[in-house]
Each structure stands twice: as C-alpha cells, then as structure tokens.
Design a protein around this motif. Sequence first.
Motif: not given
Length: 201
Positions: A31-44
């Motif tokens: 879940l932590v890895l998935l949240a990091v990926v979603i946040i990173g995509v949203g920032i980029l």
Amino acid sequence: MPIRTNRGRAAVYRRLWGWPLRSPRHFVTTLVLLAVVIIGVGILLPETEPRPDPLPQTGGISQQTSGAPTSGTRAFAAPSTSTHAPVTSYPQAAPPPAAPAPEALAVAESWGKAWVDHPEGITSEQWLAKLKPFTTDEYLGQLASVDPRMVPAGKVTGKPSSISATASSVEVKLPTDALVLRLTVISTGAGWRVASYTKAD
C-alpha cells in the motif's frame, strides 16, 4: 532460462500477486509503495484547468457551434448591437415669398409671343428656335415633341401678371386669344427661363 510455457507464466503471476497477501507486513508495504507511485505521478503530470464552455447556455436554449442546426434544435441569430441613431428626415421649409422679378415677367411675355407665333408652313425646328432663348434646356427637349400647328392661340392679348413668387421662381399668368397660360419661370445660371407651362384655372 526464460519461461516459455503458459503454465510457467501463470505460476510467476500467482507468486507476484500473492506476495502482498502472505503477511500484514507485505500488505502494508504494498500500500505504501502504491501511494508513493500515485503521488509521484500526480506531481509529474502538468496541472490542467477545465476549459470553459465557449457557448454558455442562456434562457434554456442550447446554441450550436456548427453552421447548420441539428435536428430537434433551432439556431437563433444574435441580436443586433448597432449603435447607429435612426435617421430622421424633416420637411424643408418653403422658400419665403418675394416680389416678382421684372426680368422673369419679361421672359414670360417673350416666351408667350414666341409660343403663339406659328405661321402656316413653320417647322418644329423653327418654332423651337424662337422658344430656345427663353426656355430651359430640359424643357426645350420636351417641347420637341409638340407640333406647332396644334397650338390653339395666335397672339398674346395682355400683360403677364405674377401668381406667386420667390427669389428663384415666379408663377406667371399670361392671357392669349385662346386660353390663359400659366408659366413657371425659374432663375438659372443663364438668367430667367421658362421651365413649364399649362392652362391656367
């Protein structure tokens, strides 16, 4: 060795998807890895603002962007926004009355004497030549259709008198032995000239 059979691939996929469910620690990590990926995509990704509707709906009528209306809808033209003021025409005041010009009365008398002068055998051209010095060019062209033999009068029997006058025109009454003429004499660049005639009342 690469996996070449479907059974081998399925086994690998089951191990990958089953890894988060092996223990609570694996599940939380996933879940932590998935949240990091979603946040990173949203920032980029660049922020995009919603595009406003170019044709807002007003009064419950939907406006079409194409040139022709589709079935079930009507196209309405935009109201005119012209700011031109309406043109208002006013009647022009009549010229003020004036004393009749003596030259106008003299021209009327000379014209009348030329008009009644049509001896037997005279041609239309000869008759018009006598009238030309006292007639406007426009009216002389109309008189070209008159047969001088049809002129009923043979002589002028009195002096011209003014019916009405302004600074630029005079209505003249001239008696003859057959009828009383009513002449319109106007001021032109060449002097006073007869512009029309009719039978006086």
